[in-house]
Design an enzyme around this catalytic site. Sequence first.
Site, PDB file in Angstrom:
ATOM      1  CG  HIS A 231      44.903  56.798   7.185  1.00  0.00           C
ATOM      2  ND1 HIS A 231      44.472  58.204   8.300  1.00  0.00           N
ATOM      3  CD2 HIS A 231      44.569  55.982   8.284  1.00  0.00           C
ATOM      4  CE1 HIS A 231      44.487  57.257   9.132  1.00  0.00           C
ATOM      5  NE2 HIS A 231      44.030  56.136   9.224  1.00  0.00           N
ATOM      6  CB  CYS A 525      42.321  39.178  11.419  1.00  0.00           C
ATOM      7  SG  CYS A 525      42.466  38.919  13.772  1.00  0.00           S
TER       8      CYS A 525
END
Length: 592
Positions: A231, A525
Site C-alpha cells: 500500500h 499484467c
Amino acid sequence: MSDLGGSSSGSGQDSSTEELRGFGVGTRSVSGRIVRIGKQPPLIEGRNSGEASEGNDSAQVDSAFGDSDSIEFEGRDALRSRLSEMLEVVGIELETLGQNAPSEVADILEAQAMMAQDPTLVDRLLANVEPDPMVDAKCQLQRRNLRAAFEKVAAELRSVGGYIGERADDIGEIGARVADHLFGSADSQAIDEPNVNSILLFDQLTAAQASTLEPSSIIGVIVATGGPSGHAALILRSLDIPAVVGCPRAYEIPDGAVVLLDPLRGLVRIGANGRVPTSAHRPTVGHRSPRSVLATKAVQLLANVGSLADAQEARSQGAEGIGLVRTEFLFEGRELEPSVDEQVSTYRSLIEPFCETGQPVTVRTLDVGSDKPLPFVNLSREDNPALGVRGIRLVNQVPGLLERQLEALARTRALVGGVDLRVMAPMISSIGEVNSFVEMARSAGLGSLGIMIEVPALALDFRRVAPLVDFASIGTNDLMQYLMGVDRNASMLGELLDPWSPVALRLIGALAREGARAKVAVSVCGEAASDPLLAIVLVGLGITSLSMTPVALAQVREVLDAVSMTRARRLAQLAIRQLDSTAARHVVGEAI
C-alpha cells in the site's frame, strides 16, 4: 530483498559512501537530509525483525510500550463499548482521508474504513484481548494487550491466505490508529508538519500516513519495511514521491545525515556529497531516443483497472488501452449476482472511452474463491484457497455463472462499435481447461480470447497451448508464489517473491519466445510491469505489452522512451545470467 551494505564502488562516489538497498518506487534521484519519523514498536511474531519466536512476543511488546499505558474499565461491556466507539472514529477518519485522494489511494482507505466499522471486528478483538482483571468486576486494558489482540486477528487472516490474507496489514494499521485514540499517539507515527526538502525515514509507513504526505515539501521517503506492491509503495508512486521501501538497514542512517536516494536502482547512499537540493532532480536514465522501444512501437503500455474510476484515470494517464479489467468489483459486496443487463451497462461505461481510438480492452473473467467469498457463490471454506476453487475452476462448482458473464460481454461488444474487446480466463492449469473456455466463449459470440499464465504447469505446456488462443497475459503476482512455493502474504519470505528472480525472468523469456513462434502476443499484467527498471528487462525478453497501475504509466513510459530495443535485449540477457534477484536488479541498475 537482500541488503547489500558496504562501500560504494560506483564511479564518482566518495570511498566512505555506504550503500543500502531496497525496492525503488519512481525514477527520480534526489538528495536531502534525513528526518526520522517516530519509532514503530516491533510487532509480535517477528513481523519486523524476523527474529521473534514463540514465548518472547510479550517481551517484545512490553519493551516497546512498558506497563504504564493502561486504561481502567468498569467491565467487559464498557470495554466493548469503548472499542466500538474508537473503531467507528477510525473508520470515519479513513473515509475522510480517502475523499480527496486519487482513486487507487481512496480504494485502499475506503476498504480499511469498512473493515474498521465491521461490527464483527469488535467480537474478534474481545475474543483475543486479555484485559487484566481487577476487583469489583473492573478490568484494565494495556496497550500491549490491545496490540496483541489486533495482531492475533491479523494472523488469523494471514492463515487464510489469498485476498483475505492480504487484509492482515490493514488490520495492523487500524490497530495502530485505535491505540493512538485510546492511549495517545505512539503507534501510528503521526506526521505533525511538513519537513521542507527532507527525506523522511520510517520504520513502517501505513497507507493512512502515506496519503497525508505533501509532495511539495517532502522530496523523498525511505521505509525499512514493505515491498514494491504494498500500500505504501502504491500511494507514494501515485503522489510522485521518490522512495526506497523494504530497506531493512535503514535504521543505521543517522537523523540529519545527507543521503542520495536512487529509486531506479533501489539504492540509498549514506554520506553522499553535495548540498540539499531545492527541488528534485530529473530522471537520470537518459534522453528520448528516436529508436526507443516506444518510438519503434515494440511494446504497448496498458493499465490495470478495477473500477470505472480506474478506467477514467487510465485515460487521463495516457494508457494505450486496458490490459486487465478486474471484474470482481462488479460482484463483490452483493447479496445477489448482478443481472446480465446490469453487467452490460457497467462494461459499456468502462469500455466506451477507449472506442474512438480502437484501443484494446482486456477483461478477465471473475476470479473469486473462498478467500473472496460471494454470498451467491456457495463455496465451502478451504484451508488454502489460493490453491483451491477459484478462477476458471468455478465453472463446475457454480453452473451458469461464467456463461452469464460471457453473455454480458458479448452483448456489450455488439452494442459498442469500434472496441477491441478481449476476454481472458484466470487460473488455467491444463490444456483441457483452455479448450473448454475457448469453446464456451466462442459459443457466446466472443472473438479475441486469451488466458492468464499463473500456474507453472500451464507455463511449461505453453508450446501446445499457444496455438489455441489469441493472446496470453502473465500474472506475475500469482505466478511467483506458485513458482517459488511461497504464500504471497508471507512478508518474511518476500525476497523469494521478487520478480527480478533470474529463474522467473528465464521462464518469462521462454513464454515470450513460444508466443512469438505461434504469433500470439504475450503480455505482463502483474505488479512487475510497474517497475520502470524491470520493464526494460521484460521488453528485452520479448514481452509485447505491459499492463500496470495507471499511476505508474508516466514513470515506465519515461524510462522506456530512453532505451533502444537493442539495449533492452542486452540488459535482459545480463539480468537472467545473475545468481539471484538482488544481483539482477543491481547489475541492470548499474548498466543504466
